[in-house]
Design a protein around this motif. Structure first.
Motif, PDB file in Angstrom:
ATOM      1  N   TRP A 258       0.263  -1.198  -0.282  1.00 54.06           N
ATOM      2  CA  TRP A 258      -0.227  -0.099   0.012  1.00 54.06           C
ATOM      3  C   TRP A 258       0.562   0.964  -0.497  1.00 54.06           C
ATOM      4  O   TRP A 258       2.068   1.094   0.158  1.00 54.06           O
TER       5      TRP A 258
ATOM      6  N   VAL B 267       0.878   5.442   0.369  1.00 57.77           N
ATOM      7  CA  VAL B 267      -0.394   7.007   1.310  1.00 57.77           C
ATOM      8  C   VAL B 267       0.668   7.765   0.623  1.00 57.77           C
ATOM      9  O   VAL B 267       1.686   7.749   0.908  1.00 57.77           O
TER      10      VAL B 267
ATOM     11  N   GLN C  66      -2.808  14.011  -4.735  1.00 60.39           N
ATOM     12  CA  GLN C  66      -3.818  13.534  -5.335  1.00 60.39           C
ATOM     13  C   GLN C  66      -3.414  13.137  -6.706  1.00 60.39           C
ATOM     14  O   GLN C  66      -3.236  11.943  -7.291  1.00 60.39           O
TER      15      GLN C  66
ATOM     16  N   LEU D  97      -0.621  10.449  -6.206  1.00 58.96           N
ATOM     17  CA  LEU D  97      -0.490   9.125  -6.501  1.00 58.96           C
ATOM     18  C   LEU D  97      -1.192   8.395  -7.544  1.00 58.96           C
ATOM     19  O   LEU D  97      -1.038   7.423  -7.577  1.00 58.96           O
TER      20      LEU D  97
ATOM     21  N   ASP E 218      -0.416   5.287  -9.172  1.00 55.03           N
ATOM     22  CA  ASP E 218      -0.912   4.167 -10.227  1.00 55.03           C
ATOM     23  C   ASP E 218      -0.514   3.731 -11.792  1.00 55.03           C
ATOM     24  O   ASP E 218      -0.336   2.009 -11.580  1.00 55.03           O
TER      25      ASP E 218
ATOM     26  N   ARG F 167      -1.575  -0.921  -4.382  1.00 54.36           N
ATOM     27  CA  ARG F 167      -2.099  -0.539  -4.436  1.00 54.36           C
ATOM     28  C   ARG F 167      -1.788   1.565  -3.785  1.00 54.36           C
ATOM     29  O   ARG F 167      -1.332   1.257  -2.525  1.00 54.36           O
TER      30      ARG F 167
ATOM     31  N   ARG G 261      -3.502   4.960  -2.598  1.00 54.99           N
ATOM     32  CA  ARG G 261      -4.762   5.642  -1.536  1.00 54.99           C
ATOM     33  C   ARG G 261      -4.703   6.432  -1.287  1.00 54.99           C
ATOM     34  O   ARG G 261      -3.325   6.645  -0.216  1.00 54.99           O
ATOM     35  N   LEU G 262      -5.383   7.317  -0.436  1.00 50.58           N
ATOM     36  CA  LEU G 262      -5.286   8.382   0.340  1.00 50.58           C
ATOM     37  C   LEU G 262      -5.244   7.647   1.818  1.00 50.58           C
ATOM     38  O   LEU G 262      -5.823   6.743   2.593  1.00 50.58           O
TER      39      LEU G 262
ATOM     40  N   GLU H 118      -8.407   6.682   3.106  1.00 52.87           N
ATOM     41  CA  GLU H 118      -9.262   5.302   2.122  1.00 52.87           C
ATOM     42  C   GLU H 118      -8.826   3.891   2.348  1.00 52.87           C
ATOM     43  O   GLU H 118      -9.449   2.940   2.020  1.00 52.87           O
ATOM     44  N   LEU H 119      -7.868   4.098   2.991  1.00 52.27           N
ATOM     45  CA  LEU H 119      -7.464   2.650   4.139  1.00 52.27           C
ATOM     46  C   LEU H 119      -8.365   2.154   4.977  1.00 52.27           C
ATOM     47  O   LEU H 119      -8.488   2.778   5.875  1.00 52.27           O
TER      48      LEU H 119
END
Length: 204
Positions: free
Chosen positions: A86, A88, A92, A95, A99, A111, A113-114, A117-118
């Protein structure tokens, strides 16, 4: 540094480019952009971390805290293909880059995420981070106290911090908070700190 890379939505005009991360065990070509951390080259601290840190656990959940466009998370994913990785960040744009960089590298076990969001129940066998020191000491402490308690029992975090930006004082502070911390590497004014799970009964 221009606009802070820890803005959620950077206002800097987009200027895409690529950088190369070359390590003994992998070569990644990464797309970057204005408004993210170290867009013109893989940060020297990140490189020191990735060249000195021990091999990550081969399974479980692994975290890159403050992932930027993904060099640490993608290295974790490459070195531990059976793990769930993960990344984080608050940024944005970073991210989205991370990705797309994972897709380009063919890494499907990572993955981005913010933070909110985890799943808050996730616990991590390892945390690797080039933490955002420039957010200020209070904010940095808040960040670390939010994530380090999520280490699994026996899990380890590895952080890279410049000496002149407070690596030694951060090491002392972490120990004071109940996270046994020691320096495991030192190169080019960077320190790599190994942080163990919080000692039992320590609730500060």
């Amino acid at each position: 540094m221009g606009e802070h890379y820890f803005a959620e939505r950077p206002g800097a005009a987009s200027r895409r480019r690529t950088v190369d991360l070359v390590l003994p065990d992998l070569h990644l070509r990464l797309e970057t952009d204005s408004g993210v951390f170290s867009p013109d080259r893989v940060d020297a601290g990140t490189r020191v971390l990735l060249e000195t840190v021990p091999a990550p656990p081969q399974d479980g959940d692994l975290l890159d805290l403050g992932c930027g466009y993904g060099p640490i998370a993608l290295t974790l994913a490459s070195r531990s293909p059976q793990a769930s990785v993960w990344g984080v960040d608050v940024n944005q744009r970073a991210l989205e880059l991370a990705d797309s960089n994972a897709t380009a590298a063919g890494l499907d076990n990572v993955r981005f995420r913010l933070a909110d969001e985890l799943d808050p129940g996730l616990r991590f066998a390892a945390i690797w981070s080039n933490p955002p020191i420039r957010i200020g000491k209070a904010a940095l402490h808040h960040l670390l106290l939010a994530w380090l308690p999520r280490l699994s029992p026996g899990g380890l975090a590895h952080l890279v911090v410049q000496k002149h930006l407070g690596s030694d004082s951060l090491q002392r502070w972490l120990n004071d908070q109940g996270f046994p911390t020691e320096r495991i590497a030192s190169r080019s004014a960077y320190r790599v700190l190994r942080v163990a799970s919080r000692t039992e009964g320590h609730t500060r």
